[in-house]
Design a protein around this motif. Sequence first.
Motif, PDB file in Angstrom:
ATOM      1  N   ASN A 105     -21.696  12.591 -45.508  1.00 33.06           N
ATOM      2  CA  ASN A 105     -21.032  11.847 -46.745  1.00 33.06           C
ATOM      3  C   ASN A 105     -21.406  12.469 -48.227  1.00 33.06           C
ATOM      4  O   ASN A 105     -20.922  13.761 -48.209  1.00 33.06           O
ATOM      5  N   ASP A 107     -22.488  12.481 -50.893  1.00 34.80           N
ATOM      6  CA  ASP A 107     -23.419  12.269 -51.666  1.00 34.80           C
ATOM      7  C   ASP A 107     -24.437  13.597 -52.712  1.00 34.80           C
ATOM      8  O   ASP A 107     -24.524  13.505 -53.496  1.00 34.80           O
ATOM      9  N   LEU A 110     -22.067  14.477 -55.057  1.00 40.58           N
ATOM     10  CA  LEU A 110     -22.350  13.594 -56.266  1.00 40.58           C
ATOM     11  C   LEU A 110     -22.998  14.111 -57.059  1.00 40.58           C
ATOM     12  O   LEU A 110     -23.345  13.901 -58.014  1.00 40.58           O
ATOM     13  N   ASP A 135     -13.620   9.503 -54.083  1.00 35.51           N
ATOM     14  CA  ASP A 135     -13.868   8.451 -52.831  1.00 35.51           C
ATOM     15  C   ASP A 135     -12.709   9.003 -51.973  1.00 35.51           C
ATOM     16  O   ASP A 135     -11.223   9.073 -52.100  1.00 35.51           O
ATOM     17  N   GLN A 139     -10.283   6.573 -55.423  1.00 33.39           N
ATOM     18  CA  GLN A 139     -10.529   6.245 -56.618  1.00 33.39           C
ATOM     19  C   GLN A 139     -12.515   6.755 -56.873  1.00 33.39           C
ATOM     20  O   GLN A 139     -13.144   7.638 -56.195  1.00 33.39           O
ATOM     21  N   GLN A 141     -15.555   8.395 -58.511  1.00 33.24           N
ATOM     22  CA  GLN A 141     -17.029   7.992 -58.187  1.00 33.24           C
ATOM     23  C   GLN A 141     -17.918   8.571 -58.775  1.00 33.24           C
ATOM     24  O   GLN A 141     -19.375   7.724 -59.418  1.00 33.24           O
ATOM     25  N   THR A 142     -17.673   9.731 -59.565  1.00 33.63           N
ATOM     26  CA  THR A 142     -18.082  10.188 -60.984  1.00 33.63           C
ATOM     27  C   THR A 142     -17.537  11.373 -61.806  1.00 33.63           C
ATOM     28  O   THR A 142     -16.292  11.607 -60.578  1.00 33.63           O
ATOM     29  N   GLY A 211     -13.112  12.513 -48.717  1.00 32.09           N
ATOM     30  CA  GLY A 211     -13.188  12.431 -51.069  1.00 32.09           C
ATOM     31  C   GLY A 211     -12.326  13.378 -50.427  1.00 32.09           C
ATOM     32  O   GLY A 211     -11.685  14.508 -50.439  1.00 32.09           O
TER      33      GLY A 211
END
Length: 437
Positions: A105, A107, A110, A135, A139, A141-142, A211
């Motif tokens: 993923n 994570d 990020l 993502d 959009q 995410q950070t 992403g």
Amino acid sequence: MGIREKCLIHTDLKSDQIAILEKMVEHFAFLQPYYKNIVLEINGNGDDTVFVSSKDTAEIFSSHDGHLKSRSDNPRTKRIPLFIDDHHVIGQVVYEENPTLSVVNLDQLLDLCRHVPDSFHPTDYLVPDGLAVFDASGQIQTVNFVAENILYRLGFAGMGLNQLVSSLRGEQEQEETFLSRPAFFGTYVQIKQFDVSIVLNPIIFGNELLGFLLIVSDLTLIKKKEKELMEKSTVIKEIHHRVKNNLQTITSLLRLQMRRTNLKLVETVFTESINRILSIALIHEALSKQDLEVVNIKQTSFNILQMILSNMVDPSKKINGEISGDDIYLSATAASSVSLCITELIQNAVEHAFANRTDGNIRVAVEQTQEHIIISVKDNGVGISPAKIQNESSLGMQIVNTIIQHKLKGDFSIEGQRYGTVACIRFPKSNIEVIEA
């Protein structure tokens, strides 16, 4: 040889495009949790392909390097298109998926972007880069403060990924087009007074798009400084050109004055002074034609040799000049000192070695060892006696000894042989600035 040099030689990419590739490779560290052995395959001139490795030094290999090519042909590898600036693919990104991943993923990415460790930053950072993570739906995410600030100034704040890419590429794509065909993408944009590089690296695992990592860099200050440096470089080259012209004007005045005398000794003194001035002018002429303040002392020695043979040798004589040795690049200051010494040694050979001869040869050798530079001037003339060497106190020899001892911190020797004379100057590299070719 680095990325830039290899790409300039083997591809049609421009300087700004190569800078985009360098920026892309710098941030491959963020992709290491997902990709293994990332390599850029860039389409080169003709049948060439340039391989850019993601390793620390980002070494580049030509397409004939078998070990890299065999690795890219591994059936476990995957390929993603690579775009720079426009719609044309300049190559592809070849990678292997990380087999140790259990949970895949965004994570980890990020977390890296929110708390970037120092080891992930390139060592040659001039300005901080902006980082943003999108993502799979495009959009954000950070986004860090730098990226947020740059995108706001460019008018891209709040855009989704497809809208952002469409604005950068100057086309109106469907909302899902770029997401359905992810690619490594980079561009250099100039909007208003801003110069910005934008790199987009997709994150794909198991044929699933996770992403994108966006890297934005504000190059406005760097471009401004580059422009200022180019302007200063042009001014400096013009100054060298004018100094060379002024020195040549001085030699012309000395020649006019020399014609007003019938004394052979006075003419010789004038000629030697003219040659000394012209040897310095040759340094300024070389500097006026290049961007770097370095001089190839071997090429300068050849120019000095030809100049002195033209100015001092009687047309009825046939004195040949030869040059041999290594291409050694010295700073302008050191080159000026060395050129004066070479001028004196060649003048000395022309004046004394062939007094009763109609032909002869002068050879200048420029060599280097690990610690020293050695320049020798050898003639096949009448030779010089040991007694004359001990009593040699001419202005030329005083100039050579002064420069060698006080400026170059070296030593000077002159030796009479059965067939000619060898004058040699030797000085350590540690006392002068020697530039690698």
